[in-house]
Design a protein around this motif. Sequence first.
Motif, PDB file in Angstrom:
ATOM      1  N   ALA A  16      42.437  -2.406  66.911  1.00  0.00           N
ATOM      2  CA  ALA A  16      43.256  -1.460  67.675  1.00  0.00           C
ATOM      3  C   ALA A  16      42.917  -0.029  67.263  1.00  0.00           C
ATOM      4  O   ALA A  16      42.680   0.267  66.091  1.00  0.00           O
ATOM      5  N   SER A  17      42.880   0.848  68.260  1.00  0.00           N
ATOM      6  CA  SER A  17      42.521   2.244  67.999  1.00  0.00           C
ATOM      7  C   SER A  17      43.755   3.010  67.538  1.00  0.00           C
ATOM      8  O   SER A  17      44.366   3.764  68.294  1.00  0.00           O
ATOM      9  N   VAL A  18      44.141   2.788  66.279  1.00  0.00           N
ATOM     10  CA  VAL A  18      45.334   3.463  65.764  1.00  0.00           C
ATOM     11  C   VAL A  18      45.061   4.940  65.510  1.00  0.00           C
ATOM     12  O   VAL A  18      45.992   5.740  65.400  1.00  0.00           O
ATOM     13  N   ALA A  19      43.786   5.320  65.397  1.00  0.00           N
ATOM     14  CA  ALA A  19      43.481   6.740  65.167  1.00  0.00           C
ATOM     15  C   ALA A  19      43.928   7.587  66.345  1.00  0.00           C
ATOM     16  O   ALA A  19      44.444   8.693  66.189  1.00  0.00           O
ATOM     17  N   GLN A  20      43.732   7.079  67.565  1.00  0.00           N
ATOM     18  CA  GLN A  20      44.192   7.801  68.742  1.00  0.00           C
ATOM     19  C   GLN A  20      45.683   7.609  68.977  1.00  0.00           C
ATOM     20  O   GLN A  20      46.353   8.467  69.521  1.00  0.00           O
ATOM     21  N   ALA A  21      46.212   6.464  68.564  1.00  0.00           N
ATOM     22  CA  ALA A  21      47.635   6.212  68.758  1.00  0.00           C
ATOM     23  C   ALA A  21      48.485   7.080  67.835  1.00  0.00           C
ATOM     24  O   ALA A  21      49.650   7.346  68.128  1.00  0.00           O
ATOM     25  N   LEU A  22      47.920   7.520  66.723  1.00  0.00           N
ATOM     26  CA  LEU A  22      48.656   8.341  65.760  1.00  0.00           C
ATOM     27  C   LEU A  22      47.925   9.667  65.569  1.00  0.00           C
ATOM     28  O   LEU A  22      47.310   9.909  64.523  1.00  0.00           O
ATOM     29  N   PRO A  23      47.962  10.553  66.547  1.00  0.00           N
ATOM     30  CA  PRO A  23      47.224  11.827  66.431  1.00  0.00           C
ATOM     31  C   PRO A  23      47.909  12.777  65.457  1.00  0.00           C
ATOM     32  O   PRO A  23      49.097  12.653  65.160  1.00  0.00           O
TER      33      PRO A  23
ATOM     34  N   ALA B 108      59.156  18.262  66.542  1.00  0.00           N
ATOM     35  CA  ALA B 108      58.155  17.410  67.186  1.00  0.00           C
ATOM     36  C   ALA B 108      57.255  16.743  66.141  1.00  0.00           C
ATOM     37  O   ALA B 108      56.960  15.543  66.234  1.00  0.00           O
ATOM     38  N   SER B 109      56.808  17.504  65.145  1.00  0.00           N
ATOM     39  CA  SER B 109      55.960  16.932  64.095  1.00  0.00           C
ATOM     40  C   SER B 109      56.703  15.854  63.309  1.00  0.00           C
ATOM     41  O   SER B 109      56.148  14.791  63.002  1.00  0.00           O
ATOM     42  N   GLN B 110      57.969  16.114  63.001  1.00  0.00           N
ATOM     43  CA  GLN B 110      58.753  15.129  62.262  1.00  0.00           C
ATOM     44  C   GLN B 110      58.992  13.880  63.096  1.00  0.00           C
ATOM     45  O   GLN B 110      58.944  12.753  62.585  1.00  0.00           O
ATOM     46  N   ARG B 111      59.248  14.059  64.378  1.00  0.00           N
ATOM     47  CA  ARG B 111      59.483  12.902  65.252  1.00  0.00           C
ATOM     48  C   ARG B 111      58.245  12.022  65.338  1.00  0.00           C
ATOM     49  O   ARG B 111      58.340  10.779  65.293  1.00  0.00           O
ATOM     50  N   LEU B 112      57.094  12.628  65.453  1.00  0.00           N
ATOM     51  CA  LEU B 112      55.857  11.855  65.526  1.00  0.00           C
ATOM     52  C   LEU B 112      55.587  11.127  64.220  1.00  0.00           C
ATOM     53  O   LEU B 112      55.127   9.979  64.208  1.00  0.00           O
ATOM     54  N   LEU B 113      55.896  11.772  63.091  1.00  0.00           N
ATOM     55  CA  LEU B 113      55.632  11.165  61.788  1.00  0.00           C
ATOM     56  C   LEU B 113      56.575   9.997  61.513  1.00  0.00           C
ATOM     57  O   LEU B 113      56.165   8.974  60.972  1.00  0.00           O
ATOM     58  N   LEU B 114      57.836  10.130  61.904  1.00  0.00           N
ATOM     59  CA  LEU B 114      58.830   9.118  61.554  1.00  0.00           C
ATOM     60  C   LEU B 114      58.868   7.962  62.548  1.00  0.00           C
ATOM     61  O   LEU B 114      59.086   6.814  62.156  1.00  0.00           O
ATOM     62  N   THR B 115      58.695   8.246  63.848  1.00  0.00           N
ATOM     63  CA  THR B 115      58.847   7.200  64.865  1.00  0.00           C
ATOM     64  C   THR B 115      57.579   6.918  65.649  1.00  0.00           C
ATOM     65  O   THR B 115      57.565   5.984  66.453  1.00  0.00           O
TER      66      THR B 115
ATOM     67  N   ASP C 155      56.562   8.316  68.136  1.00  0.00           N
ATOM     68  CA  ASP C 155      56.892   8.439  69.556  1.00  0.00           C
ATOM     69  C   ASP C 155      56.192   9.683  70.103  1.00  0.00           C
ATOM     70  O   ASP C 155      56.702  10.808  70.020  1.00  0.00           O
ATOM     71  N   ALA C 156      54.987   9.465  70.689  1.00  0.00           N
ATOM     72  CA  ALA C 156      54.188  10.593  71.158  1.00  0.00           C
ATOM     73  C   ALA C 156      54.841  11.283  72.352  1.00  0.00           C
ATOM     74  O   ALA C 156      54.757  12.510  72.498  1.00  0.00           O
ATOM     75  N   LEU C 157      55.496  10.509  73.212  1.00  0.00           N
ATOM     76  CA  LEU C 157      56.113  11.104  74.397  1.00  0.00           C
ATOM     77  C   LEU C 157      57.262  12.034  74.021  1.00  0.00           C
ATOM     78  O   LEU C 157      57.396  13.141  74.564  1.00  0.00           O
ATOM     79  N   ALA C 158      58.107  11.584  73.070  1.00  0.00           N
ATOM     80  CA  ALA C 158      59.221  12.434  72.630  1.00  0.00           C
ATOM     81  C   ALA C 158      58.699  13.689  71.936  1.00  0.00           C
ATOM     82  O   ALA C 158      59.232  14.792  72.135  1.00  0.00           O
ATOM     83  N   ALA C 159      57.645  13.548  71.134  1.00  0.00           N
ATOM     84  CA  ALA C 159      57.073  14.716  70.461  1.00  0.00           C
ATOM     85  C   ALA C 159      56.495  15.697  71.483  1.00  0.00           C
ATOM     86  O   ALA C 159      56.632  16.922  71.336  1.00  0.00           O
ATOM     87  N   ARG C 160      55.881  15.174  72.553  1.00  0.00           N
ATOM     88  CA  ARG C 160      55.327  16.068  73.574  1.00  0.00           C
ATOM     89  C   ARG C 160      56.434  16.819  74.311  1.00  0.00           C
ATOM     90  O   ARG C 160      56.294  17.995  74.646  1.00  0.00           O
ATOM     91  N   ARG C 161      57.552  16.158  74.562  1.00  0.00           N
ATOM     92  CA  ARG C 161      58.670  16.845  75.226  1.00  0.00           C
ATOM     93  C   ARG C 161      59.205  17.986  74.366  1.00  0.00           C
ATOM     94  O   ARG C 161      59.550  19.058  74.882  1.00  0.00           O
ATOM     95  N   LEU C 162      59.253  17.780  73.066  1.00  0.00           N
ATOM     96  CA  LEU C 162      59.719  18.836  72.167  1.00  0.00           C
ATOM     97  C   LEU C 162      58.738  20.011  72.145  1.00  0.00           C
ATOM     98  O   LEU C 162      59.149  21.181  72.127  1.00  0.00           O
ATOM     99  N   LEU C 163      57.444  19.712  72.158  1.00  0.00           N
ATOM    100  CA  LEU C 163      56.450  20.787  72.196  1.00  0.00           C
ATOM    101  C   LEU C 163      56.535  21.558  73.505  1.00  0.00           C
ATOM    102  O   LEU C 163      56.375  22.793  73.527  1.00  0.00           O
ATOM    103  N   LYS C 164      56.786  20.849  74.597  1.00  0.00           N
ATOM    104  CA  LYS C 164      56.923  21.519  75.884  1.00  0.00           C
ATOM    105  C   LYS C 164      58.147  22.447  75.882  1.00  0.00           C
ATOM    106  O   LYS C 164      58.096  23.560  76.425  1.00  0.00           O
ATOM    107  N   ALA C 165      59.243  22.004  75.264  1.00  0.00           N
ATOM    108  CA  ALA C 165      60.429  22.864  75.162  1.00  0.00           C
ATOM    109  C   ALA C 165      60.127  24.109  74.330  1.00  0.00           C
ATOM    110  O   ALA C 165      60.593  25.219  74.641  1.00  0.00           O
ATOM    111  N   ALA C 166      59.338  23.959  73.249  1.00  0.00           N
ATOM    112  CA  ALA C 166      58.955  25.116  72.440  1.00  0.00           C
ATOM    113  C   ALA C 166      58.102  26.089  73.253  1.00  0.00           C
ATOM    114  O   ALA C 166      58.279  27.322  73.165  1.00  0.00           O
TER     115      ALA C 166
END
Length: 321
Positions: free
Chosen positions: A295-302, A115-122, A124-135
């Motif tokens: 643009a609020s990129v700080a919130q877009a890239l948590p 999930a951390s790698q997915r958020l860093l590379l793409t 994609d907050a939604l995909a990272a959240r799905r991975l955290l939910k699976a964990a």
Amino acid sequence: MTQDRLFSRQAGASLLTVLLVLVVLAALGAAGWWGWQEFTRLKSEKSSLADQVTTVKGELASQRAQVQSALSGLEKEQAKLAAQMTKDRAALTDLKSGGQRLWLINEARALASLASQRLLLTQDALAARRLLKAADETLARLDDPAVLPARKALALDMETLSGASQVDVQGMVLRLGALRELVAELAVPAEASPPERDTPDVDLPWWQDVLDRMPVTVRRHEGAVPLPLSGEQASLVRLTLDGSLQQAQLALMQGRAEAYGQAVENARSTLEQWFRDDDPRAAQMQATLKEMGGASVAQALPQIGNGLAAIEALKRKEGGA
């Protein structure tokens, strides 16, 4: 007559005795020769038998060595099989007594790391959240209060991703790339070449005519900005603007909101300082950078990682136990 007969008898007896002796001697000689032949044959057979016995002994020794080697290999295989059976039995015992627990913790750790790698590379907050939910669901299968701190940390990361504003980061990266394509078309105040004189002006001093024909034009700049620029200086300004836009792209892809804001501000400052105000492309770029800088990129890239750190701590605790 009587004496002759007696002599004849004695001579016949002597001859018979000699013959008997010769016959006996011949018989003894024949018997000795036969005995010698038999002795020689028996000796040869004995030597041959001795060689055969030696060969047989060597073959038996070789076979004995092969048998011992095979027995030794068999014993090693049996020992290896026994060790493997012991290892499998221990693994089975560990699985029954809690080995599945460590396996589930490792699976949850892998999902949180992905999930951390997915958020860093793409981004994609939604995909990272799905991975955290699976964990989190993987840890829930343990049904143990000891995993509650890790699940709580995962929940915090999921809420952080849920609260992130949905800014199209990839679209912003593409817009910055389009602005970089326009840098070469921006108008920069450039100096004009001095007029050529075929004949010297009699009204000017001779040293002024020499200066006008030199490749370097002497000019005073009363303002703070040295304008107009030479061709090399204008190229350097364009490279500076392109570099600021490229830094903004890289900061977006790396999730560094502060670096992104600084790069956009540097690009706007370069535009305002060096490029002509009446150039419509420069004005358009200024408006675009002003819009993108807000643009609020700080919130877009948590930033997430609390869940992964908690799972790793749980794994170290389980390994120590």
